[in-house]
Motif scaffolding. Structure first.
Motif, PDB file in Angstrom:
ATOM      1  N   THR A  81      14.616  -6.630  27.679  1.00  0.00           N
ATOM      2  CA  THR A  81      14.206  -5.394  28.323  1.00  0.00           C
ATOM      3  C   THR A  81      15.387  -4.634  28.914  1.00  0.00           C
ATOM      4  OG1 THR A  81      13.830  -6.419  30.472  1.00  0.00           O
ATOM      5  CG2 THR A  81      11.986  -6.425  28.912  1.00  0.00           C
ATOM      6  N   LEU A  82      15.124  -3.375  29.259  1.00  0.00           N
ATOM      7  CA  LEU A  82      16.152  -2.511  29.811  1.00  0.00           C
ATOM      8  C   LEU A  82      16.697  -3.031  31.136  1.00  0.00           C
ATOM      9  CD1 LEU A  82      17.744   0.131  29.523  1.00  0.00           C
ATOM     10  CD2 LEU A  82      15.807   1.337  30.576  1.00  0.00           C
ATOM     11  N   ALA A  83      15.905  -3.825  31.864  1.00  0.00           N
ATOM     12  CA  ALA A  83      16.379  -4.380  33.127  1.00  0.00           C
ATOM     13  C   ALA A  83      17.571  -5.314  32.942  1.00  0.00           C
ATOM     14  CB  ALA A  83      15.245  -5.115  33.851  1.00  0.00           C
ATOM     15  N   LEU A  84      17.831  -5.748  31.709  1.00  0.00           N
ATOM     16  CA  LEU A  84      19.016  -6.554  31.425  1.00  0.00           C
ATOM     17  C   LEU A  84      20.298  -5.737  31.521  1.00  0.00           C
ATOM     18  CD1 LEU A  84      17.531  -8.551  28.450  1.00  0.00           C
ATOM     19  CD2 LEU A  84      18.525  -9.609  30.485  1.00  0.00           C
ATOM     20  N   GLU A 138      20.707  -0.958  22.347  1.00  0.00           N
ATOM     21  CA  GLU A 138      19.334  -0.582  22.645  1.00  0.00           C
ATOM     22  C   GLU A 138      18.639  -1.715  23.399  1.00  0.00           C
ATOM     23  OE1 GLU A 138      17.422   0.652  19.024  1.00  0.00           O
ATOM     24  OE2 GLU A 138      18.464   2.594  19.022  1.00  0.00           O
ATOM     25  N   TYR A 139      17.594  -1.327  24.140  1.00  0.00           N
ATOM     26  CA  TYR A 139      16.816  -2.261  24.940  1.00  0.00           C
ATOM     27  C   TYR A 139      15.334  -1.918  24.781  1.00  0.00           C
ATOM     28  CZ  TYR A 139      21.368  -2.945  27.209  1.00  0.00           C
ATOM     29  OH  TYR A 139      22.698  -3.191  27.453  1.00  0.00           O
ATOM     30  N   ASP A 140      14.485  -2.823  25.275  1.00  0.00           N
ATOM     31  CA  ASP A 140      13.040  -2.590  25.280  1.00  0.00           C
ATOM     32  C   ASP A 140      12.645  -2.068  26.661  1.00  0.00           C
ATOM     33  OD1 ASP A 140      10.295  -2.637  25.071  1.00  0.00           O
ATOM     34  OD2 ASP A 140      10.179  -4.647  24.221  1.00  0.00           O
ATOM     35  N   PHE A 141      12.114  -0.858  26.708  1.00  0.00           N
ATOM     36  CA  PHE A 141      11.697  -0.233  27.959  1.00  0.00           C
ATOM     37  C   PHE A 141      10.308  -0.692  28.381  1.00  0.00           C
ATOM     38  CE2 PHE A 141      10.785   4.085  30.159  1.00  0.00           C
ATOM     39  CZ  PHE A 141      11.358   3.654  31.341  1.00  0.00           C
ATOM     40  N   THR A 142       9.600  -1.430  27.524  1.00  0.00           N
ATOM     41  CA  THR A 142       8.244  -1.851  27.813  1.00  0.00           C
ATOM     42  C   THR A 142       8.201  -2.711  29.078  1.00  0.00           C
ATOM     43  OG1 THR A 142       7.814  -1.909  25.430  1.00  0.00           O
ATOM     44  CG2 THR A 142       6.202  -2.991  26.871  1.00  0.00           C
ATOM     45  N   GLY A 143       7.439  -2.267  30.077  1.00  0.00           N
ATOM     46  CA  GLY A 143       7.327  -3.020  31.317  1.00  0.00           C
ATOM     47  C   GLY A 143       8.637  -3.158  32.052  1.00  0.00           C
ATOM     48  N   VAL A 240      15.333   1.746  23.138  1.00  0.00           N
ATOM     49  CA  VAL A 240      15.821   2.853  23.963  1.00  0.00           C
ATOM     50  C   VAL A 240      17.257   2.603  24.397  1.00  0.00           C
ATOM     51  CG1 VAL A 240      13.487   3.285  24.836  1.00  0.00           C
ATOM     52  CG2 VAL A 240      15.096   1.922  26.207  1.00  0.00           C
ATOM     53  N   ARG A 241      17.904   3.685  24.811  1.00  0.00           N
ATOM     54  CA  ARG A 241      19.208   3.628  25.455  1.00  0.00           C
ATOM     55  C   ARG A 241      19.127   4.358  26.790  1.00  0.00           C
ATOM     56  NH1 ARG A 241      21.010   3.297  20.047  1.00  0.00           N
ATOM     57  NH2 ARG A 241      22.686   1.786  19.814  1.00  0.00           N
ATOM     58  N   ALA A 242      20.044   4.009  27.697  1.00  0.00           N
ATOM     59  CA  ALA A 242      20.140   4.683  28.985  1.00  0.00           C
ATOM     60  C   ALA A 242      21.343   5.605  28.985  1.00  0.00           C
ATOM     61  CB  ALA A 242      20.268   3.659  30.108  1.00  0.00           C
ATOM     62  N   GLU A 243      21.280   6.634  29.840  1.00  0.00           N
ATOM     63  CA  GLU A 243      22.371   7.609  29.934  1.00  0.00           C
ATOM     64  C   GLU A 243      22.551   8.022  31.389  1.00  0.00           C
ATOM     65  OE1 GLU A 243      25.244  10.017  27.872  1.00  0.00           O
ATOM     66  OE2 GLU A 243      23.650   8.934  26.833  1.00  0.00           O
ATOM     67  N   LEU A 244      23.813   8.128  31.819  1.00  0.00           N
ATOM     68  CA  LEU A 244      24.197   8.711  33.101  1.00  0.00           C
ATOM     69  C   LEU A 244      25.051   9.922  32.771  1.00  0.00           C
ATOM     70  CD1 LEU A 244      25.476   5.417  34.804  1.00  0.00           C
ATOM     71  CD2 LEU A 244      23.113   6.241  34.690  1.00  0.00           C
ATOM     72  N   PHE A 321      26.516  -3.246   8.432  1.00  0.00           N
ATOM     73  CA  PHE A 321      25.355  -2.972   9.288  1.00  0.00           C
ATOM     74  C   PHE A 321      25.409  -3.906  10.477  1.00  0.00           C
ATOM     75  CE2 PHE A 321      24.100  -6.138   6.178  1.00  0.00           C
ATOM     76  CZ  PHE A 321      23.324  -7.054   6.866  1.00  0.00           C
ATOM     77  N   GLN A 322      24.765  -3.504  11.575  1.00  0.00           N
ATOM     78  CA  GLN A 322      24.809  -4.274  12.817  1.00  0.00           C
ATOM     79  C   GLN A 322      23.513  -4.103  13.584  1.00  0.00           C
ATOM     80  OE1 GLN A 322      28.231  -1.977  13.820  1.00  0.00           O
ATOM     81  NE2 GLN A 322      27.245  -1.099  15.627  1.00  0.00           N
ATOM     82  N   SER A 323      23.202  -5.097  14.415  1.00  0.00           N
ATOM     83  CA  SER A 323      21.979  -5.030  15.212  1.00  0.00           C
ATOM     84  C   SER A 323      22.156  -4.034  16.345  1.00  0.00           C
ATOM     85  CB  SER A 323      21.633  -6.413  15.773  1.00  0.00           C
ATOM     86  OG  SER A 323      22.637  -6.877  16.658  1.00  0.00           O
ATOM     87  N   ASN A 324      21.100  -3.284  16.627  1.00  0.00           N
ATOM     88  CA  ASN A 324      21.126  -2.331  17.736  1.00  0.00           C
ATOM     89  C   ASN A 324      20.898  -3.002  19.087  1.00  0.00           C
ATOM     90  OD1 ASN A 324      21.662   0.034  16.281  1.00  0.00           O
ATOM     91  ND2 ASN A 324      19.516   0.293  15.745  1.00  0.00           N
ATOM     92  N   HIS A 325      20.296  -4.191  19.071  1.00  0.00           N
ATOM     93  CA  HIS A 325      20.038  -4.934  20.298  1.00  0.00           C
ATOM     94  C   HIS A 325      20.975  -6.133  20.377  1.00  0.00           C
ATOM     95  CE1 HIS A 325      15.920  -3.306  21.528  1.00  0.00           C
ATOM     96  NE2 HIS A 325      16.198  -2.681  20.411  1.00  0.00           N
ATOM     97  N   LEU A 326      21.115  -6.677  21.563  1.00  0.00           N
ATOM     98  CA  LEU A 326      21.812  -7.936  21.789  1.00  0.00           C
ATOM     99  C   LEU A 326      20.809  -9.093  21.721  1.00  0.00           C
ATOM    100  CD1 LEU A 326      23.995  -6.780  24.808  1.00  0.00           C
ATOM    101  CD2 LEU A 326      24.835  -7.239  22.496  1.00  0.00           C
ATOM    102  N   TYR A 327      21.295 -10.274  21.310  1.00  0.00           N
ATOM    103  CA  TYR A 327      20.435 -11.453  21.162  1.00  0.00           C
ATOM    104  C   TYR A 327      21.085 -12.676  21.785  1.00  0.00           C
ATOM    105  CZ  TYR A 327      17.815  -8.664  17.833  1.00  0.00           C
ATOM    106  OH  TYR A 327      17.063  -7.690  17.264  1.00  0.00           O
ATOM    107  N   ASP A 328      20.245 -13.635  22.162  1.00  0.00           N
ATOM    108  CA  ASP A 328      20.692 -14.895  22.754  1.00  0.00           C
ATOM    109  C   ASP A 328      20.827 -15.941  21.648  1.00  0.00           C
ATOM    110  OD1 ASP A 328      21.154 -17.180  24.210  1.00  0.00           O
ATOM    111  OD2 ASP A 328      19.487 -16.879  25.607  1.00  0.00           O
ATOM    112  N   LEU A 329      22.046 -16.443  21.438  1.00  0.00           N
ATOM    113  CA  LEU A 329      22.309 -17.430  20.392  1.00  0.00           C
ATOM    114  C   LEU A 329      22.127 -18.868  20.889  1.00  0.00           C
ATOM    115  CD1 LEU A 329      23.247 -17.361  17.384  1.00  0.00           C
ATOM    116  CD2 LEU A 329      25.581 -17.717  18.218  1.00  0.00           C
TER     117      LEU A 329
END
Length: 456
Positions: A81-84, A138-143, A240-244, A321-329
């Motif tokens: 999630t985006l809170a990460l 990118e992150y998941d904004f859900t919840g 989603v992505r965040a922006e300042l 090509f590359q993943s848009n999200h980060l993952y835990d290996l």
């Protein structure tokens, strides 16, 4: 070799991760995971049936506030999630989670625990100077949530934004003494609500999603929150992505200060497991989990269940090509079907699991050599090589546990031979997957095929 092109992941299996045996028949679960529909996390694995979660567990409901109210805690139990996205801006440079940008005149920096956008005064084109930083991933904004303290506004506009994968935006903006909630770059876009801005009152801003609804909220102390606006999610919240940002014409120089991002949010669930990223490349095009790129005249496309990369032999031509999200290996794996790998030096084909700061694991083939690497600070702290056999080493795998990293090869994606085991000198909990190829010097035209990610 390190090659990375940052582009600006659907959570398959409802966010669960494959059991560490890699047999693909069960899902494991734990804090931060949810199970597929109709299943529940019991004793570390997803099982059929629906059960009430124990009070206080990650999947239990909260009773201190309904989910849609401003003071409700964030939904727990969803990975990635985006809170990460958490930054206290105490570094010496902007990054590595952010891509800073300016239109030439402004500057961006981290200073004394702040993200600072410094805007020059005077005429700066028709729209004035603008600058900011967007997230690299990118992150998941859900919840989830994007939250910051804005201790100083700059220019005519200071912006906190969540942007959907296809460009739609939700923003909190201070402009000319008014705090706005808005939706932009979508049909029906525009201002939704506003309040006269008081910097001593409207210190903290929050964009939040809960149960299909997006909320715009502000707070003085970070404890009690006041809703400015809410509406049904304007765009899918899973990528989603965040922006300042800040900008606009002012006669004198100004600065916008963002104190932090999400550091006072309840610690979120972890990134989704690497094994949850699967693709057989039969869709015909890359979906939202991926960014693909190719230097002209190289090409990249999905054809016949493969990602096909072509180059013309020109010096320094790359594609991938590359993943848009980060993952835990951790206790997980990335593996690919390296179906067709050119064995023509100086063509290099590679797979990388990379941290945001570019430290990474790598498997590559150049000519008749397969090399496995762990690269930290630009140095090869792990470096093993064998003669490449395209049949016996068709599948490439990277995995990790709490102590070590492992890199393996296989003829069939089932029986694996370990090529390197080493103490982990990268953090395996947040990695992107990158796959690509190309030539660093002139050669003949080449074709590379990747048959899938985490499938066989």
């Amino acid at each position: 070799m390190v090659l990375m092109r940052i582009g600006l992941l659907t959570l398959i299996a409802a966010g669960c991760s494959f059991r560490a045996s890699y047999d693909g028949t069960h899902y494991k679960c734990g804090e931060g995971d949810v199970c597929p529909s109709g299943q529940t996390c019991v004793a570390g694995e997803c099982v059929a049936g629906t059960f009430d979660a124990p009070p206080g567990s990650p999947d239990s409901s909260t009773t201190d506030a309904p989910p849609g109210t401003p003071d409700a805690p964030m939904t727990q139990g969803r990975c990635g999630t985006l809170a990460l996205l958490r930054d206290d801006f105490t570094g010496t440079a902007v990054g590595p989670l952010w891509d800073p940008w300016t239109d030439g005149g402004p500057t961006v920096s981290e200073s004394n625990g702040r993200f600072v956008i410094a805007l020059p005064g005077g005429s700066q084109g028709s729209n004035g100077p603008w600058a900011g930083a967007g997230t690299r991933f990118e992150y998941d904004f859900t919840g989830s949530v994007l939250q910051s303290t804005i201790s100083q506004i700059g220019g005519t506009d200071t912006v906190l934004e969540v942007r959907g994968h296809d460009g739609g935006k939700v923003q909190m903006v201070v402009e000319q003494g008014v705090l706005y909630a808005g939706v932009y770059d979508l049909p029906g876009q525009g201002t939704r609500a506003q309040v006269t801005y008081d910097p001593s009152v409207h210190k903290r801003w929050r964009l939040r999603e809960a149960n299909g609804v997006t909320y715009w909220e502000w707070s003085t102390d970070g404890n009690a929150w006041t809703e400015l606006w809410h509406e049904n999610d304007p765009f899918p919240p899973d990528h989603v992505r965040a922006e300042l940002a800040a900008g606009g014409q002012k006669s004198s120089a100004t600065e916008a200060h963002f104190e932090y991002v999400n550091t006072d949010v309840t610690p979120p669930a972890p990134f989704c497991g690497a094994s949850s990223l699967t693709d057989d490349f039969t869709a015909g095009s890359f979906d939202k989990r991926w960014s693909a790129w190719a230097d002209t005249p190289a090409t990249i496309a999905q054809t016949g269940g493969n990602v096909v990369i072509t180059t013309d032999g020109t010096t320094n031509i790359w594609s991938g090509f590359q993943s848009n999200h980060l993952y835990d290996l951790t206790d997980q794996a990335f593996y690919i079907d390296a179906a067709t790998i050119p064995q023509k030096s100086p063509y290099v084909a590679w797979m990388q699991a990379m941290e945001p700061d570019d430290d990474h694991l790598e498997i590559n083939v150049e000519g008749n050599t397969l090399q496995v690497l762990q690269v930290v600070g630009g140095s090869k702290v792990t470096n093993q090589s064998v003669t490449y056999d395209p049949v016996a080493q068709r599948y490439w795998r990277m995995r990790a546990d709490a102590t070590n990293i492992y890199m393996d090869t296989s003829p069939d994606g089932t029986t694996w031979t370990n090529r390197a085991t080493a103490a982990a000198q990268i953090d395996p909990r947040a990695l992107m997957l990158i796959v690509g190829g190309g030539e660093y010097a002139a050669t003949t035209a080449q074709t590379q095929r990747i048959g899938g990610v985490n499938v066989h």
